[in-house]
Design a protein around this motif. Structure first.
Motif, PDB file in Angstrom:
ATOM      1  N   TYR A   1     -49.596   8.117 138.527  1.00 25.95           N
ATOM      2  CA  TYR A   1     -50.417   7.365 137.571  1.00 25.95           C
ATOM      3  C   TYR A   1     -49.681   7.157 136.254  1.00 25.95           C
ATOM      4  N   LEU A   2     -48.780   8.072 135.916  1.00 26.76           N
ATOM      5  CA  LEU A   2     -47.957   7.919 134.717  1.00 26.76           C
ATOM      6  C   LEU A   2     -46.487   7.923 135.111  1.00 26.76           C
ATOM      7  N   TRP A   3     -45.698   7.179 134.373  1.00 30.15           N
ATOM      8  CA  TRP A   3     -44.263   7.103 134.638  1.00 30.15           C
ATOM      9  C   TRP A   3     -43.577   8.399 134.205  1.00 30.15           C
ATOM     10  N   PRO A   4     -42.523   8.795 134.903  1.00 30.17           N
ATOM     11  CA  PRO A   4     -41.730   9.929 134.407  1.00 30.17           C
ATOM     12  C   PRO A   4     -40.832   9.503 133.261  1.00 30.17           C
ATOM     13  N   ILE A   5     -40.631  10.400 132.330  1.00 29.24           N
ATOM     14  CA  ILE A   5     -39.607  10.204 131.302  1.00 29.24           C
ATOM     15  C   ILE A   5     -38.282  10.657 131.905  1.00 29.24           C
ATOM     16  N   LYS A   6     -37.258   9.900 131.663  1.00 30.52           N
ATOM     17  CA  LYS A   6     -35.957  10.210 132.263  1.00 30.52           C
ATOM     18  C   LYS A   6     -35.498  11.612 131.881  1.00 30.52           C
ATOM     19  N   ASP A   7     -34.988  12.343 132.862  1.00 32.03           N
ATOM     20  CA  ASP A   7     -34.564  13.723 132.627  1.00 32.03           C
ATOM     21  C   ASP A   7     -33.605  13.836 131.452  1.00 32.03           C
ATOM     22  N   ASN A   8     -32.659  12.921 131.355  1.00 34.09           N
ATOM     23  CA  ASN A   8     -31.672  12.982 130.287  1.00 34.09           C
ATOM     24  C   ASN A   8     -32.307  12.813 128.918  1.00 34.09           C
ATOM     25  N   SER A   9     -33.389  12.036 128.838  1.00 37.33           N
ATOM     26  CA  SER A   9     -34.080  11.862 127.556  1.00 37.33           C
ATOM     27  C   SER A   9     -34.695  13.175 127.101  1.00 37.33           C
ATOM     28  N   LEU A  10     -35.154  13.989 128.047  1.00 36.79           N
ATOM     29  CA  LEU A  10     -35.723  15.292 127.690  1.00 36.79           C
ATOM     30  C   LEU A  10     -34.637  16.254 127.204  1.00 36.79           C
ATOM     31  N   ILE A  11     -33.426  16.076 127.717  1.00 34.51           N
ATOM     32  CA  ILE A  11     -32.316  16.912 127.274  1.00 34.51           C
ATOM     33  C   ILE A  11     -31.880  16.505 125.869  1.00 34.51           C
ATOM     34  N   VAL A  12     -31.772  15.206 125.643  1.00 37.37           N
ATOM     35  CA  VAL A  12     -31.335  14.698 124.336  1.00 37.37           C
ATOM     36  C   VAL A  12     -32.345  15.055 123.258  1.00 37.37           C
ATOM     37  N   ASN A  13     -33.641  14.919 123.572  1.00 37.78           N
ATOM     38  CA  ASN A  13     -34.693  15.237 122.610  1.00 37.78           C
ATOM     39  C   ASN A  13     -35.483  16.432 123.127  1.00 37.78           C
ATOM     40  N   GLY A  14     -35.159  17.589 122.615  1.00 38.16           N
ATOM     41  CA  GLY A  14     -35.802  18.820 123.078  1.00 38.16           C
ATOM     42  C   GLY A  14     -37.264  18.942 122.705  1.00 38.16           C
ATOM     43  N   ASN A  15     -37.779  18.047 121.858  1.00 40.24           N
ATOM     44  CA  ASN A  15     -39.202  18.095 121.494  1.00 40.24           C
ATOM     45  C   ASN A  15     -40.085  17.304 122.458  1.00 40.24           C
ATOM     46  N   LEU A  16     -39.472  16.548 123.379  1.00 41.37           N
ATOM     47  CA  LEU A  16     -40.249  15.807 124.356  1.00 41.37           C
ATOM     48  C   LEU A  16     -40.651  16.696 125.527  1.00 41.37           C
ATOM     49  N   VAL A  17     -41.837  16.445 126.068  1.00 36.71           N
ATOM     50  CA  VAL A  17     -42.268  17.114 127.301  1.00 36.71           C
ATOM     51  C   VAL A  17     -42.471  16.052 128.377  1.00 36.71           C
ATOM     52  N   GLN A  18     -42.276  16.470 129.624  1.00 36.81           N
ATOM     53  CA  GLN A  18     -42.394  15.551 130.754  1.00 36.81           C
ATOM     54  C   GLN A  18     -43.862  15.292 131.073  1.00 36.81           C
ATOM     55  N   ASN A  19     -44.126  14.165 131.716  1.00 40.69           N
ATOM     56  CA  ASN A  19     -45.477  13.862 132.165  1.00 40.69           C
ATOM     57  C   ASN A  19     -45.899  14.787 133.297  1.00 40.69           C
ATOM     58  N   PRO A  20     -47.201  14.941 133.520  1.00 35.22           N
ATOM     59  CA  PRO A  20     -47.697  15.902 134.513  1.00 35.22           C
ATOM     60  C   PRO A  20     -47.130  15.637 135.908  1.00 35.22           C
TER      61      PRO A  20
END
Length: 636
Positions: free
Chosen positions: A615-634
């Protein structure tokens, strides 16, 4: 001479990347470049058009999740040649992943999907709008309003895909620290409230409609802004984002919840008010449901075909002639040949302009009502159990189905939207260069290799149904070649009516006002009123009088009225119904069989893969590495 607006020309230049003003693509923190970009009115106007540029790229239906993941159209995935970007269509086959997400609008810098970059440009425009000394006060107000709308819409586009997103209210200063750059996601309610705030700020300073269409068609109006506000608030009020228990555990790294755990009925009240305001402003400015007016070349037109053409042309009519078109994007719809069957051997010559590969599954075909205005599995007069038996076209159905042609029984006695929306074996295809009632094309889809060569998978429609609604009736792909261009609607008045009816039902349950707005759409579609239809013909006549029952009716009504327009994918997501819809296998007929009895056997093409996480898009894994304040979608 065909008129092309100055606005459209500039956008085309920008989209093709042929502008000599390279400064438009550099980072906005380049002070010298910005001074040049806003040194006068003309340069500032060019920068305004860059703010519009990403918006125009959304016109590509093949990269629109609302179009490709709705299950309304499926596309073959085993072609030896690949003329289109198949990424969006293949998502239904389970290809989505977080390593390299399909239709990645979060950080798609190299794919034309860089929405955050577009938001940055909007902020740059707002921060520098006072610099051009020759810009009039009136123009400045309008441009600010346009950019605030664009900024709101870009946030909304991301929110529909990803849910909670970072809110880019201002550009970061060049001296910003690393921690400041690593922005976190805002809660979903804050996201929607900010989008609505921007739309409220923009609407008063926008023109109600575009008066100078030759120069400005495509620019944002007050009717557009208020209609988008209605869609935003309807999305916020819907089950996906309103107290969805599946998302309650999703939090930022500091523990901040990103989704509310509590359902809030007041969101529907707010949405209903926004829908009503948008409708009132649209109608006050002359918008009304479209009705087909035959050109001089059509001298005789029976009522049945007039209704079909009204329903088709509500989508394919020229923008400036379409009385119900609230908003479309400037690029024209480029996929008519994919929606058109090959009607004769001559059509094979146009293999590249008429590939014919947009295929409609059985589940979409069977969604359409009977001619009594109720679902075929609810209509007590419809032979649902015998729907796959064979029947021959007769005099009574001659404007829908070719006389003396054998086709499946469920093609008979269907609502006008069925015949306006679908091309099918035996179905009349009015137009394509033939407007004489005694000499109309009809589709012959059985044994398709007779036209395309033995099992030519580069030209095969894999279900036996085409999205006829997406092809202008005057476009020709057979004897000669002529494409009548049109702009695929983003918002039509009929859709707005059904949004309002939906909101009214969620607030108060069935009501006379809700029925009225449903019936405005049904009457234009040649159907009886919703109460009369269910009372007289449904096996479940009480359905229309309950909140849950009317909700189901309204949802189906929207899916039918707006079919193939890129709306159902978004609606089914916000309703949390897409998982249920995709639990049915994607089926078509046995398209290589020439005999009717063998052809009309449901054949499974693939089974969609769709779970809660989709139902929600995933955030790219690398984006979570670059920005440590982001959390992935459920669930990703």
């Amino acid at each position: 001479m065909k008129r092309i607006s100055h606005f459209l020309c500039v956008l085309v230049v920008l989209l093709l990347g042929v502008s000599c003003k390279k400064y438009l693509d550099v980072a906005p923190d380049n002070t010298g470049t910005l001074e040049y970009a806003f040194r006068n009115r003309n340069e500032a106007e060019n920068y305004l058009f860059t703010c519009y540029a990403t918006l125009q790229q959304f016109a590509d239906a093949t990269t629109n999740a609302g179009f490709t993941t709705s299950s309304e159209i499926i596309y073959p995935n085993n072609l030896t040649k690949h003329p289109i970007d198949e990424t969006g269509f293949n998502l239904l086959r389970g290809t989505q992943n977080s390593n390299n997400p399909g239709l990645n609008y979060w950080d798609g810098e190299n794919s034309g999907k860089a929405i955050f970059r577009s938001i940055r440009r909007c902020n740059t425009m707002l921060e520098n709008i006072d610099k051009p000394v020759d810009l009039s006060f009136g123009e400045k107000k309008r441009w600010i309003a346009e950019v605030k709308f664009l900024k709101a819409y870009y946030h909304f586009y991301l929110a529909r895909l990803y849910g909670p997103i970072p809110l880019i209210k201002t550009n970061l200063d060049i001296t910003a620290s690393t921690d400041e750059i690593k922005v976190k996601r805002a809660p979903i309610d804050s996201t929607f409230n900010y989008i609505v705030q921007l739309l409220d700020e923009a609407a008063p300073d926008l023109p109600p409609v575009i008066d100078n269409q030759a120069q400005e068609l495509g620019r944002i109006t007050k009717t557009i802004a208020l209609s988008v506000k209605a869609e935003v608030l309807m999305t916020a009020a819907s089950p996906l984002f309103n107290g969805n228990p599946d998302f309650v555990s999703t939090k930022n790294k500091d523990g901040q919840p990103l989704f509310s755990a509590t359902y809030d009925p007041a969101k529907w009240v707010r949405a209903a008010a926004a829908c009503k305001e948008a409708i009132e402003v649209c109608e006050a400015n002359g918008l009304k449901l479209y009705s087909f007016i035959p050109p001089a070349s059509i001298t005789v037109l029976p009522d049945s075909l007039r209704t079909v053409l009204t329903l088709q042309n509500a989508v394919t009519e020229k923008w400036d002639l379409n009385s119900e078109l609230i908003w479309a994007l400037n690029p024209t719809f480029g996929w008519q040949g994919y929606a058109t069957p090959r009607l004769t051997q001559k059509g094979v010559v146009n293999i590249f302009s008429n590939p014919s590969t947009f295929a409609v599954p059985l589940s979409t075909q069977e969604l359409f009502y009977s001619d009594k205005g109720v679902p075929i599995n609810e209509d007590k007069t419809f032979d649902y159990a015998g729907r796959y038996s064979i029947k021959t076209g007769d005099e009574a159905s001659r404007f829908y189905i070719a006389k003396n042609y054998s086709t499946v029984k469920e093609h008979f006695n269907r609502e006008p939207r069925f015949y306006a929306s679908l091309g099918f074996d035996g179905g009349i295809w009015y137009g394509n260069g033939k407007l004489n009632l005694t000499d109309m094309y009809h589709v012959e889809a059985r044994g398709i290799e007779s036209f395309a060569g033995p099992k030519d998978i580069n030209t095969l429609n894999i279900t036996g149904y085409w999205p006829k609604k997406l092809a202008h009736y005057q476009s020709v792909y057979d004897d000669g070649f002529q494409t009548i261009q049109y702009h695929l609607p983003l918002i039509r008045l009929a859709g707005l009516y059904l949004l309002y009816a939906e909101a009214l039902n969620e607030v108060n349950g069935p009501s006379a006002e809700a029925y009225t707005y449903i019936d405005k759409v049904r009457t234009r579609a040649g159907l009886p009123g919703v109460v009369a239809a269910w009372t007289d013909y449904s096996k479940n006549p009480g359905k229309v009088g309950t909140k849950d029952g009317l909700r189901q009716i309204i949802h189906q009504e929207r899916r039918l009225e707006l079919v193939f327009e890129g709306q159902a994918g978004w609606d089914l997501r916000r309703w949390k119904e897409l998982q249920s819809v995709l639990s049915l296998p994607m089926q078509g007929w046995n398209v290589y069989e020439s005999d009717a009895a063998n052809y009309y056997q449901p054949h499974t093409i693939f089974t969609a893969i769709f779970g809660l996480r989709n139902y929600l898009w995933p955030i790219k894994d690398n984006s979570l590495i670059v920005n440590g304040n982001l959390v992935q979608n459920p669930y990703w």
